[in-house]
Motif scaffolding. Structure first.
Motif, PDB file in Angstrom:
ATOM      1  N   ALA A 135       0.837  -1.198   0.000  1.00 32.37           N
ATOM      2  CA  ALA A 135       0.000   0.000   0.000  1.00 32.37           C
ATOM      3  C   ALA A 135       0.873   1.250   0.000  1.00 32.37           C
ATOM      4  CB  ALA A 135      -0.911  -0.010   1.220  1.00 32.37           C
ATOM      5  N   LEU A 136       1.923   1.179   0.778  1.00 29.89           N
ATOM      6  CA  LEU A 136       2.832   2.313   0.886  1.00 29.89           C
ATOM      7  C   LEU A 136       4.238   1.774   1.047  1.00 29.89           C
ATOM      8  CD1 LEU A 136       1.115   4.683   3.490  1.00 29.89           C
ATOM      9  CD2 LEU A 136       1.674   5.314   1.144  1.00 29.89           C
ATOM     10  N   GLU A 137       5.187   2.522   0.531  1.00 31.70           N
ATOM     11  CA  GLU A 137       6.565   2.144   0.766  1.00 31.70           C
ATOM     12  C   GLU A 137       7.418   3.392   0.938  1.00 31.70           C
ATOM     13  OE1 GLU A 137       8.287  -0.410  -2.163  1.00 31.70           O
ATOM     14  OE2 GLU A 137      10.140  -0.661  -1.000  1.00 31.70           O
ATOM     15  N   ALA A 138       8.076   3.459   2.097  1.00 31.71           N
ATOM     16  CA  ALA A 138       9.007   4.560   2.337  1.00 31.71           C
ATOM     17  C   ALA A 138      10.398   4.085   1.970  1.00 31.71           C
ATOM     18  CB  ALA A 138       8.951   4.982   3.801  1.00 31.71           C
ATOM     19  N   LYS A 139      11.091   4.896   1.181  1.00 31.55           N
ATOM     20  CA  LYS A 139      12.453   4.545   0.790  1.00 31.55           C
ATOM     21  C   LYS A 139      13.419   5.611   1.257  1.00 31.55           C
ATOM     22  CE  LYS A 139      12.015   1.532  -3.202  1.00 31.55           C
ATOM     23  NZ  LYS A 139      12.136   1.456  -4.657  1.00 31.55           N
ATOM     24  N   GLY A 145      14.136  11.550   0.301  1.00 28.49           N
ATOM     25  CA  GLY A 145      13.805  10.152   0.069  1.00 28.49           C
ATOM     26  C   GLY A 145      12.520  10.026  -0.725  1.00 28.49           C
ATOM     27  N   GLU A 146      11.994   8.825  -0.819  1.00 26.66           N
ATOM     28  CA  GLU A 146      10.787   8.600  -1.605  1.00 26.66           C
ATOM     29  C   GLU A 146       9.714   7.933  -0.764  1.00 26.66           C
ATOM     30  OE1 GLU A 146      12.070   6.061  -4.799  1.00 26.66           O
ATOM     31  OE2 GLU A 146      12.488   7.785  -6.101  1.00 26.66           O
ATOM     32  N   VAL A 147       8.459   8.318  -1.042  1.00 26.51           N
ATOM     33  CA  VAL A 147       7.334   7.603  -0.454  1.00 26.51           C
ATOM     34  C   VAL A 147       6.497   7.099  -1.620  1.00 26.51           C
ATOM     35  CG1 VAL A 147       5.312   7.746   1.019  1.00 26.51           C
ATOM     36  CG2 VAL A 147       7.340   9.067   1.599  1.00 26.51           C
ATOM     37  N   LEU A 148       6.482   5.800  -1.813  1.00 20.82           N
ATOM     38  CA  LEU A 148       5.791   5.253  -2.974  1.00 20.82           C
ATOM     39  C   LEU A 148       4.363   4.855  -2.615  1.00 20.82           C
ATOM     40  CD1 LEU A 148       8.573   2.967  -4.501  1.00 20.82           C
ATOM     41  CD2 LEU A 148       8.015   5.348  -5.040  1.00 20.82           C
ATOM     42  N   PHE A 149       3.434   5.320  -3.449  1.00 18.70           N
ATOM     43  CA  PHE A 149       2.014   5.004  -3.307  1.00 18.70           C
ATOM     44  C   PHE A 149       1.557   4.607  -4.710  1.00 18.70           C
ATOM     45  CE2 PHE A 149      -2.414   6.860  -3.301  1.00 18.70           C
ATOM     46  CZ  PHE A 149      -2.977   5.897  -2.479  1.00 18.70           C
ATOM     47  N   HIS A 150       1.125   3.377  -4.892  1.00 21.10           N
ATOM     48  CA  HIS A 150       0.863   2.855  -6.231  1.00 21.10           C
ATOM     49  C   HIS A 150       2.082   3.033  -7.138  1.00 21.10           C
ATOM     50  CE1 HIS A 150      -3.341   1.922  -5.610  1.00 21.10           C
ATOM     51  NE2 HIS A 150      -3.437   3.040  -4.943  1.00 21.10           N
ATOM     52  N   GLN A 162       4.153   5.316  -7.251  1.00 25.19           N
ATOM     53  CA  GLN A 162       4.511   6.696  -7.582  1.00 25.19           C
ATOM     54  C   GLN A 162       5.049   7.399  -6.363  1.00 25.19           C
ATOM     55  OE1 GLN A 162       1.220   8.894  -9.281  1.00 25.19           O
ATOM     56  NE2 GLN A 162       2.589   9.418 -10.967  1.00 25.19           N
ATOM     57  N   ASP A 163       6.101   8.171  -6.548  1.00 23.43           N
ATOM     58  CA  ASP A 163       6.645   8.921  -5.414  1.00 23.43           C
ATOM     59  C   ASP A 163       5.751  10.119  -5.100  1.00 23.43           C
ATOM     60  OD1 ASP A 163       8.129  10.112  -3.480  1.00 23.43           O
ATOM     61  OD2 ASP A 163       9.691  10.849  -4.839  1.00 23.43           O
ATOM     62  N   LEU A 164       5.234  10.155  -3.861  1.00 25.34           N
ATOM     63  CA  LEU A 164       4.320  11.240  -3.457  1.00 25.34           C
ATOM     64  C   LEU A 164       5.000  12.597  -3.437  1.00 25.34           C
ATOM     65  CD1 LEU A 164       2.422   9.628  -0.452  1.00 25.34           C
ATOM     66  CD2 LEU A 164       1.688   9.837  -2.811  1.00 25.34           C
ATOM     67  N   TYR A 165       6.320  12.599  -3.463  1.00 26.33           N
ATOM     68  CA  TYR A 165       7.039  13.871  -3.359  1.00 26.33           C
ATOM     69  C   TYR A 165       7.533  14.386  -4.712  1.00 26.33           C
ATOM     70  CZ  TYR A 165       6.488  13.866   1.614  1.00 26.33           C
ATOM     71  OH  TYR A 165       5.917  13.914   2.855  1.00 26.33           O
ATOM     72  N   VAL A 187      -2.987  17.919  -2.242  1.00 26.23           N
ATOM     73  CA  VAL A 187      -4.419  17.864  -1.930  1.00 26.23           C
ATOM     74  C   VAL A 187      -4.994  16.517  -2.375  1.00 26.23           C
ATOM     75  CG1 VAL A 187      -6.653  18.878  -2.519  1.00 26.23           C
ATOM     76  CG2 VAL A 187      -4.724  20.357  -1.971  1.00 26.23           C
ATOM     77  N   GLU A 188      -4.579  16.073  -3.561  1.00 29.18           N
ATOM     78  CA  GLU A 188      -5.050  14.791  -4.079  1.00 29.18           C
ATOM     79  C   GLU A 188      -4.524  13.633  -3.218  1.00 29.18           C
ATOM     80  OE1 GLU A 188      -7.208  14.224  -6.361  1.00 29.18           O
ATOM     81  OE2 GLU A 188      -6.961  12.041  -6.306  1.00 29.18           O
ATOM     82  N   VAL A 189      -3.283  13.769  -2.782  1.00 31.95           N
ATOM     83  CA  VAL A 189      -2.704  12.746  -1.902  1.00 31.95           C
ATOM     84  C   VAL A 189      -3.557  12.581  -0.658  1.00 31.95           C
ATOM     85  CG1 VAL A 189      -0.734  12.199  -0.399  1.00 31.95           C
ATOM     86  CG2 VAL A 189      -0.337  13.100  -2.704  1.00 31.95           C
ATOM     87  N   ARG A 190      -3.943  13.714  -0.067  1.00 30.36           N
ATOM     88  CA  ARG A 190      -4.684  13.655   1.199  1.00 30.36           C
ATOM     89  C   ARG A 190      -6.107  13.144   1.000  1.00 30.36           C
ATOM     90  NH1 ARG A 190      -2.581  19.303   1.932  1.00 30.36           N
ATOM     91  NH2 ARG A 190      -0.387  18.964   2.370  1.00 30.36           N
ATOM     92  N   ARG A 191      -6.626  13.266  -0.216  1.00 33.25           N
ATOM     93  CA  ARG A 191      -7.943  12.677  -0.473  1.00 33.25           C
ATOM     94  C   ARG A 191      -7.874  11.165  -0.409  1.00 33.25           C
ATOM     95  NH1 ARG A 191      -9.833  16.598  -5.428  1.00 33.25           N
ATOM     96  NH2 ARG A 191      -9.880  18.401  -4.096  1.00 33.25           N
ATOM     97  N   ARG A 192      -6.737  10.633  -0.790  1.00 34.93           N
ATOM     98  CA  ARG A 192      -6.650   9.173  -0.881  1.00 34.93           C
ATOM     99  C   ARG A 192      -6.001   8.544   0.332  1.00 34.93           C
ATOM    100  NH1 ARG A 192      -4.782   8.147  -6.951  1.00 34.93           N
ATOM    101  NH2 ARG A 192      -5.204   5.994  -6.347  1.00 34.93           N
ATOM    102  N   ILE A 193      -5.317   9.367   1.108  1.00 40.02           N
ATOM    103  CA  ILE A 193      -4.696   8.873   2.330  1.00 40.02           C
ATOM    104  C   ILE A 193      -5.206   9.736   3.477  1.00 40.02           C
ATOM    105  CG2 ILE A 193      -2.519   8.376   3.477  1.00 40.02           C
ATOM    106  CD1 ILE A 193      -1.203   8.176   0.744  1.00 40.02           C
ATOM    107  N   GLY A 194      -6.148   9.198   4.238  1.00 38.06           N
ATOM    108  CA  GLY A 194      -6.815   9.982   5.282  1.00 38.06           C
ATOM    109  C   GLY A 194      -6.017   9.986   6.569  1.00 38.06           C
ATOM    110  N   MET A 195      -6.453  10.833   7.495  1.00 34.63           N
ATOM    111  CA  MET A 195      -5.713  10.939   8.750  1.00 34.63           C
ATOM    112  C   MET A 195      -6.637  11.215   9.919  1.00 34.63           C
ATOM    113  SD  MET A 195      -2.359  13.231   9.523  1.00 34.63           S
ATOM    114  CE  MET A 195      -1.033  12.322  10.289  1.00 34.63           C
TER     115      MET A 195
END
Lengths: 289, 260
Positions: free
Chosen positions: B15-19, B75-80, B82-85, B92-100
């Motif tokens: 689901a997520l990968e931090a590199k 570094g990278e945070v991969l979601f599907h 794709q690097d979120l950074y 804004v789109e990131v936060r729609r798909r990853i809630g908190m």
């Protein structure tokens, strides 16, 4: 022993301002009551002619009230949106650098003597209006409205900003985490949450506009009339009081006492507005404890 | 170097990968070179003593660190995949798909209904709102308690109810992942238990990353646990391994309560 002296001195200082306030109200009410012995209250409140200084005297306060309202409404139309948008910009969007310029600029605006605003209206704004609308008189409600509006922008902006800043950061974070843009955070969460404080700042701003004296005396003219036309001269309640206070109206006469009646009416209006504003302020301060 | 035990992603992309993620506040480094994989439909707990960087690390996953001007993320945070950074990614789109969900309940000063409807509304949801609100409240195990007073202010709810409302509010956007930052730390034991039961049910549909300082809680609810210490990932693996047979001495000392 020393403590008691200091305590007593401090109490006297605090008491002084209260006593002065009470004294002013007592004089105001006393003279107003004497005035209403000569002039019926109904005539004062409903009459549409204000000519106490003429041979044929009429004591209807409505023309003065209308003048005050016209200027206050004009000033509000200018200052409320600008003040609110300034507050939103300062608290939600401005970088530290922009804030560092904008905040002091607003404070300077608040520090300009009102008499300067008056001459600014007469010598700069009125000629400008006359270029656009040539029939505008030298004295007109519009130029007074504009400067009074500018004058109260700092009041509205700084009080609104306080209310907006009081909205907890956690609410902003919550909205952002749901995919809100910064604009949506401001308009859908922060402003509604700060609404009571913003309304309080509006009321206080309008109250200042009604009570404003110097600029309107200089710029709006001395013609008590009921009109909605901002290009004409009007006379506000405050400007009338100045006129009589400065003129050679003999003390103790009924025309002299008119200023107490008008002053009392003004006092009642601004007091009510300040109380209303306090009510709204208390509401938002309670909310986030 | 961190010790990473076997993480079973079931063969699919995580689901997520931090590199090699690092976060600094100005010149102060809060998270240092953390790599970690979050499998789908699992609960991953981030544990560690106060100030170890676990909350900061969590906020990398939905770019909440963007809001702190002095923070920089490397570094990278991969979601599907794709690097979120990457610069073209809209936070804004990131936060729609990853809630908190946050540490303290932070409902909006609006009605219960409007709180839950907030996310769908701003995201241009054009379906029927009431069913979406009801479904979200049911998923957050709050529906039965509030169904007859949806128009009441959210502030009239208890702290535990408010936190479940915030969970419902996050779920209403239909995120794929829910990040939780010590969601029960301000709640009493009964409210905490409800939240924990809820998390257990939520992993059917969502992937959950939860920060907690409560080790029993991590042991009870999570499938995988990552132990962070002074900004570094020390050990990561199946919760059972981390709590019963940790490979690192510091992990063992922390989970057995000898420090922290």
């Amino acid at each position: 022993m020393g403590e008691a002296v200091i305590g007593g001195a401090l109490f006297m200082c605090a008491a002084l301002s209260t006593l002065v306030t009470v004294g002013i109200v007592v004089v105001l009410v006393g003279e107003t009551l004497v005035f209403f012995r000569d002039v019926p209250v109904v005539e004062f409140l409903t009459g549409t002619e204000w000519t106490p200084l003429f041979a044929e005297k009429n004591f209807g306060v409505l023309p003065l009230l209308s003048g005050s309202l016209l200027v206050a409404i004009g000033a509000s139309v200018i200052s409320l949106p600008i003040g609110l948008l300034t507050a939103v910009c300062l608290s939600e969007f401005a970088s530290e650098r922009v804030r560092g310029v904008l905040k002091p600029a607003l404070e300077i605006l608040a520090g300009i003597p009102t008499v300067v605003y008056g001459y600014f209206a007469l010598t700069f704004i009125t000629p400008l209006i006359q270029v656009l609308v040539p029939s505008t008189g030298t004295f007109n409600a519009l130029s007074a409205s504009i400067v009074v509006g500018i004058m109260i922008v700092p009041t509205v902006a700084s009080l609104s900003e306080d209310a907006i800043r009081a909205v907890p950061l956690s609410l902003r974070a919550g909205a952002l985490s749901l995919g809100a843009t910064r604009m949506e955070v401001s308009t859908r969460v922060v402003l509604p949450a700060a609404l009571s404080g913003i309304i309080a700042s509006f009321i206080l701003g309008i109250s200042r506009a009604i009570g404003e004296t110097m600029a309107v005396t200089i710029a709006a003219g001395a013609l008590p009339q009921i009109t909605a036309n901002p290009f004409e001269a009007v006379q506000t309640m405050t400007a009338y009081i100045v006129q009589v206070s400065l003129g050679d109206t003999p003390t103790g006469t009924v025309e002299y006492r008119t200023i107490f009646a008008v002053g009392f009416a003004l006092f009642v209006i601004t007091l009510m507005m300040n109380l209303a504003s306090q009510l709204f302020l208390d509401r938002y301060r309670e909310r986030y404890q | 170097m961190a010790i990473v035990h076997d993480i079973d992603t079931g063969g699919s992309t995580p689901a997520l990968e931090a590199k090699r993620v690092s976060v600094s506040y100005g010149s102060k480094r809060a998270v240092s070179d953390v790599s970690l994989v979050v499998p789908r439909h699992r609960v991953v707990a981030l544990i560690g003593p106060s100030g170890c960087g676990k909350s900061t690390f969590l906020r990398c996953f939905n770019r909440m660190n963007d809001l702190i001007p002095s923070a920089t993320v490397e570094g990278e945070v991969l979601f599907h995949g794709q690097d979120l950074y990457r610069p073209e990614i809209d936070p804004v789109e990131v936060r729609r798909r990853i809630g908190m969900v946050f540490q303290k309940p932070n409902p909006f000063p609006k009605s219960i209904f409007d709180n839950v409807a907030f996310g769908p509304r701003i995201n241009g949801f054009d379906g029927d709102l009431p069913p979406r609100v009801e479904e979200s409240l049911r998923q957050a195990a709050l529906w039965d308690e509030v169904s007859d007073r949806l128009d009441d202010s959210a502030y009239e709810l208890s702290g535990g109810q408010q936190q479940r409302l915030c969970i419902a509010r996050a779920l209403a956007v239909r995120p794929e992942i829910v990040l939780m930052d010590e969601p029960a730390s301000s709640l009493d034991p009964i409210a905490t238990q409800k939240i924990e039961e809820l998390i257990f049910e939520l992993k059917e549909r969502y992937t959950i990353v939860i920060v907690t300082h409560n080790m029993q809680q991590a042991a009870r609810i999570s499938d995988y646990t990552a132990f962070l210490y002074m900004g570094e990932l020390i050990e990561y693996g199946p919760t059972e391994v981390i709590f019963t047979r940790p490979a690192e001495e510091r992990t063992e000392a922390y989970v057995t309560g000898r420090f922290g």
